[in-house]
Design a protein around this motif. Structure first.
Motif, PDB file in Angstrom:
ATOM      1  N   MET A   1       0.852  -1.158   0.000  1.00 57.91           N
ATOM      2  CA  MET A   1       0.000   0.000   0.000  1.00 57.91           C
ATOM      3  C   MET A   1       0.906   1.232   0.000  1.00 57.91           C
ATOM      4  N   GLN A   2       0.475   2.280  -0.649  1.00 61.56           N
ATOM      5  CA  GLN A   2       1.236   3.518  -0.701  1.00 61.56           C
ATOM      6  C   GLN A   2       0.651   4.564   0.245  1.00 61.56           C
ATOM      7  N   ALA A   3       1.526   5.445   0.691  1.00 64.22           N
ATOM      8  CA  ALA A   3       1.125   6.536   1.575  1.00 64.22           C
ATOM      9  C   ALA A   3       2.130   7.676   1.400  1.00 64.22           C
ATOM     10  N   THR A   4       1.917   8.752   2.128  1.00 68.20           N
ATOM     11  CA  THR A   4       2.818   9.897   2.113  1.00 68.20           C
ATOM     12  C   THR A   4       3.338  10.123   3.524  1.00 68.20           C
ATOM     13  N   ALA A   5       4.665  10.264   3.664  1.00 64.58           N
ATOM     14  CA  ALA A   5       5.243  10.540   4.973  1.00 64.58           C
ATOM     15  C   ALA A   5       4.666  11.850   5.498  1.00 64.58           C
ATOM     16  N   TYR A   6       4.249  11.843   6.745  1.00 69.62           N
ATOM     17  CA  TYR A   6       3.628  13.020   7.338  1.00 69.62           C
ATOM     18  C   TYR A   6       4.519  13.586   8.442  1.00 69.62           C
ATOM     19  N   THR A   7       4.856  12.758   9.417  1.00 69.16           N
ATOM     20  CA  THR A   7       5.754  13.187  10.483  1.00 69.16           C
ATOM     21  C   THR A   7       6.829  12.133  10.676  1.00 69.16           C
ATOM     22  N   TYR A   8       7.973  12.557  11.214  1.00 69.39           N
ATOM     23  CA  TYR A   8       9.043  11.621  11.539  1.00 69.39           C
ATOM     24  C   TYR A   8       9.929  12.241  12.609  1.00 69.39           C
ATOM     25  N   SER A  10      13.498  11.638  14.312  1.00 71.10           N
ATOM     26  CA  SER A  10      14.727  10.865  14.130  1.00 71.10           C
ATOM     27  C   SER A  10      15.260  10.283  15.439  1.00 71.10           C
ATOM     28  N   GLU A  11      14.903  10.859  16.560  1.00 74.07           N
ATOM     29  CA  GLU A  11      15.367  10.323  17.843  1.00 74.07           C
ATOM     30  C   GLU A  11      14.639   9.042  18.217  1.00 74.07           C
ATOM     31  N   THR A  12      13.342   8.987  17.979  1.00 82.65           N
ATOM     32  CA  THR A  12      12.564   7.788  18.320  1.00 82.65           C
ATOM     33  C   THR A  12      12.363   6.867  17.122  1.00 82.65           C
ATOM     34  N   ARG A  13      12.719   7.360  15.916  1.00 80.54           N
ATOM     35  CA  ARG A  13      12.528   6.629  14.655  1.00 80.54           C
ATOM     36  C   ARG A  13      11.060   6.227  14.457  1.00 80.54           C
ATOM     37  N   SER A  14      10.155   7.062  14.914  1.00 73.71           N
ATOM     38  CA  SER A  14       8.726   6.819  14.753  1.00 73.71           C
ATOM     39  C   SER A  14       8.087   8.046  14.116  1.00 73.71           C
ATOM     40  N   GLY A  15       6.861   7.883  13.650  1.00 68.86           N
ATOM     41  CA  GLY A  15       6.165   8.996  13.031  1.00 68.86           C
ATOM     42  C   GLY A  15       4.806   8.578  12.540  1.00 68.86           C
ATOM     43  N   SER A  16       4.385   9.202  11.447  1.00 70.18           N
ATOM     44  CA  SER A  16       3.081   8.858  10.882  1.00 70.18           C
ATOM     45  C   SER A  16       3.107   9.083   9.379  1.00 70.18           C
ATOM     46  N   VAL A  17       2.176   8.419   8.714  1.00 64.65           N
ATOM     47  CA  VAL A  17       1.981   8.589   7.282  1.00 64.65           C
ATOM     48  C   VAL A  17       0.535   8.992   7.054  1.00 64.65           C
ATOM     49  N   LEU A  18       0.274   9.555   5.889  1.00 64.48           N
ATOM     50  CA  LEU A  18      -1.100   9.847   5.473  1.00 64.48           C
ATOM     51  C   LEU A  18      -1.464   8.880   4.359  1.00 64.48           C
ATOM     52  N   LEU A  19      -2.556   8.159   4.571  1.00 65.75           N
ATOM     53  CA  LEU A  19      -3.069   7.319   3.495  1.00 65.75           C
ATOM     54  C   LEU A  19      -3.610   8.227   2.402  1.00 65.75           C
ATOM     55  N   ASP A  20      -3.872   7.680   1.235  1.00 64.36           N
ATOM     56  CA  ASP A  20      -4.342   8.506   0.124  1.00 64.36           C
ATOM     57  C   ASP A  20      -5.693   9.155   0.394  1.00 64.36           C
ATOM     58  N   ASP A  21      -6.467   8.621   1.339  1.00 64.39           N
ATOM     59  CA  ASP A  21      -7.741   9.252   1.695  1.00 64.39           C
ATOM     60  C   ASP A  21      -7.577  10.316   2.781  1.00 64.39           C
ATOM     61  N   GLY A  22      -6.302  10.575   3.198  1.00 66.09           N
ATOM     62  CA  GLY A  22      -6.022  11.601   4.193  1.00 66.09           C
ATOM     63  C   GLY A  22      -5.976  11.112   5.623  1.00 66.09           C
TER      64      GLY A  22
END
Length: 69
Positions: A1-8, A10-22
Motif C-alpha cells: 500500500m502507498q502513503a505519504t510521509a507526514y511526520t518523523y 529521528s530520535e525515536t525513529r517513529s512517526g506517521s503517514v497519510l493514506l491517500d484518503d487523508g
C-alpha cells in the motif's frame, strides 16, 4: 500500500503517514527499522505494509520504505 510521509522523529525513529484518503496512521521504530531507511522527510511517497490487530483495532504498520517506480 502507498502513503505519504507526514511526520518523523529521528530520535525515536517513529512517526506517521497519510493514506491517500487523508487518514493519518502512526508507525513505530520497529516498522521504520524493517524498511532499512535512515531518514524520512515529510511529503515523501512511501510503501507500507500492515498487519491486522486481533482486538478489532485498525491495522498497524509493520514496514515503511521508500516507494520506487
Amino acid at each position: 500500500m502507498q502513503a505519504t510521509a507526514y511526520t518523523y522523529d529521528s530520535e525515536t525513529r517513529s512517526g506517521s503517514v497519510l493514506l491517500d484518503d487523508g487518514t493519518p496512521v502512526p508507525f513505530d521504530a520497529a516498522a521504520f527499522d524493517a524498511g532499512g531507511l535512515r531518514l524520512l522527510r515529510s511529503g515523501q511517497r512511501v510503501r507500507i505494509e500492515t498487519a491486522d490487530d486481533d482486538g478489532g483495532e485498525a491495522p498497524h504498520i509493520t514496514l515503511v520504505t521508500l516507494q520506487t517506480f
